[in-house]
Scaffold this active site. Structure first.
Site, PDB file in Angstrom:
ATOM      1  N   HIS A 168       0.834  -1.209   0.000  1.00 27.39           N
ATOM      2  CA  HIS A 168       0.000   0.000   0.000  1.00 27.39           C
ATOM      3  C   HIS A 168       0.870   1.261   0.000  1.00 27.39           C
ATOM      4  O   HIS A 168       2.045   1.213   0.365  1.00 27.39           O
ATOM      5  CB  HIS A 168      -0.861   0.057   1.266  1.00 27.39           C
ATOM      6  CG  HIS A 168      -1.946  -0.966   1.329  1.00 27.39           C
ATOM      7  ND1 HIS A 168      -2.158  -1.771   2.426  1.00 27.39           N
ATOM      8  CD2 HIS A 168      -2.904  -1.316   0.434  1.00 27.39           C
ATOM      9  CE1 HIS A 168      -3.188  -2.555   2.210  1.00 27.39           C
ATOM     10  NE2 HIS A 168      -3.651  -2.313   1.004  1.00 27.39           N
ATOM     11  N   CYS A 269      -2.652   0.157  10.036  1.00 28.43           N
ATOM     12  CA  CYS A 269      -3.677  -0.839   9.657  1.00 28.43           C
ATOM     13  C   CYS A 269      -4.637  -1.146  10.773  1.00 28.43           C
ATOM     14  O   CYS A 269      -5.739  -1.617  10.518  1.00 28.43           O
ATOM     15  CB  CYS A 269      -3.045  -2.176   9.342  1.00 28.43           C
ATOM     16  SG  CYS A 269      -1.516  -2.144   8.576  1.00 28.43           S
TER      17      CYS A 269
HETATM   18  C1  LIG Z   1      -0.956   0.118   5.442  1.00 25.07           C
HETATM   19  N1  LIG Z   1      -1.198  -1.314   5.348  1.00 25.07           N
HETATM   20  C2  LIG Z   1      -0.060  -2.127   4.991  1.00 25.07           C
HETATM   21  C3  LIG Z   1      -2.506  -1.780   5.515  1.00 25.07           C
HETATM   22  N2  LIG Z   1      -3.377  -0.935   5.712  1.00 25.07           N
HETATM   23  N3  LIG Z   1      -2.933  -3.066   5.401  1.00 25.07           N
HETATM   24  C4  LIG Z   1      -2.178  -4.273   5.629  1.00 25.07           C
HETATM   25  C5  LIG Z   1      -2.976  -5.460   5.155  1.00 25.07           C
HETATM   26  C6  LIG Z   1      -2.212  -6.762   5.256  1.00 25.07           C
HETATM   27  C7  LIG Z   1      -3.012  -7.950   4.805  1.00 25.07           C
HETATM   28  N4  LIG Z   1      -2.261  -9.201   5.051  1.00 25.07           N
HETATM   29  C8  LIG Z   1      -3.329  -7.841   3.310  1.00 25.07           C
HETATM   30  O1  LIG Z   1      -2.485  -8.271   2.524  1.00 25.07           O
HETATM   31  O2  LIG Z   1      -4.392  -7.333   2.945  1.00 25.07           O
HETATM   32 ZN   LIG Z   2      -0.523  -1.427   7.193  1.00 26.54          ZN
END
Ligand SMILES: CN(C)C(=N)NCCC[C@H](N)C(=O)O
Ligand SMILES: [Zn+2]
Length: 276
Positions: A168, A269
């Protein structure tokens, strides 16, 4: 409206299936579920200690990534966008998230699915600085998702930044003060992403660069009655970030999310912050 004077935060308990089924960019060491629960508990204790009301969602053991509540909701003021998540396995998270916001008086709820069923977006790609919105366009967020975001938050300039090599936009840069953006420049991809952001920015910002693992640039900036606070990764795990964070005004609190980082999680997150 003070964009960062939060009154409450939405969090969700860790799903038992996180260890074996959460999405992850690379196959690495297995997740220690005991440690993950302890680290998440410490995060919740920390935000509560800042005087924020905790709105806690129950774990859903069928949704391994549901602890990462940042992705299924984008909130500014009383407007909330419930995006259609980029990865299909996470899309059912929207249902419980919608119920939470329906229970909060005054929230204006927009569902991306209803606006454009082809649009996708993760909240982890949305960086709101108080002056404008940067949105990462990459594996989870597509051009139509950016368009819907711009329509829903039409009061702000929305700039899309191409994201490659990282999950992200906020995996490599976040707000560390109301006028300061912290940037990861430890690898070529993050350096490219943050350079694109800096050249596209219209707001006036100070920039703080950090080397090492890019998630060292992921922190939570909170304003409360007794001034600004930044929740950052622990300096023992991320030694190269200490100087940058210590240069910031206000309180700094370290919370270690090293276990969650095995499945690409980080600090932003884990919470949806509300100013209502
Ligand atoms: C800013 N970040 C990195 C986030 N807002 N989300 C992390 C999501 C991780 C999850 N295993 C996935 O791959 O969706
Ligand atoms: Zn995150």
């Amino acid at each position: 409206m003070n964009n960062f004077k939060y009154t409450s935060v939405i969090v969700r308990d860790v799903s038992d299936s996180l260890g074996e089924a959460a999405l992850r960019m690379d196959d690495g060491p297995v997740v220690d579920m005991e440690k993950v629960r302890l680290q998440h508990k410490e995060y919740v204790r920390t935000v509560r200690s800042l005087g924020l009301k905790i709105i806690k969602m129950d774990a859903d053991h069928s949704l391994p990534d549901s602890v990462f509540v940042e992705d299924p909701a984008v909130v500014i003021g009383t407007t909330v966008l419930l995006p259609k998540l980029g990865h299909p396995s996470r899309r059912p998270e929207t249902n419980a998230m919608q119920k939470v916001f329906e229970g909060i008086p005054g929230m204006k709820i927009h569902k991306m699915e209803d606006i454009d069923p082809m649009a996708t977006l993760d909240g982890g790609d949305v960086l709101f600085t108080g002056q404008e919105i940067f949105v990462g366009q990459g594996s989870r967020t597509n051009e139509r998702g950016v368009k819907v975001l711009s329509q829903v938050f039409s009061g702000f300039k929305v700039t899309s930044i191409e994201v490659n090599g990282h999950l992200h936009l906020k995996s490599v840069c976040t707000l560390a003060a109301d006028d300061t953006i912290i940037l990861a420049t430890g690898d070529d991809e993050s350096t490219g992403i943050v350079k694109r952001l800096q050249s596209a920015a219209t707001g006036k910002y100070k920039y703080l660069e950090v080397k090492g693992k890019s998630s060292g640039a992921n922190c939570v900036y909170i304003e409360s009655n007794d001034g600004p606070t930044v929740i950052h990764q622990s300096f023992s795990v991320y030694p190269q970030i200490e100087q940058a964070y210590n240069s910031l005004k206000g309180r700094k609190i370290a919370v270690d999310t090293s276990e969650l980082s095995k499945v690409d999680g980080c600090l932003t997150c884990l919470g949806i912050f509300l100013t209502i």
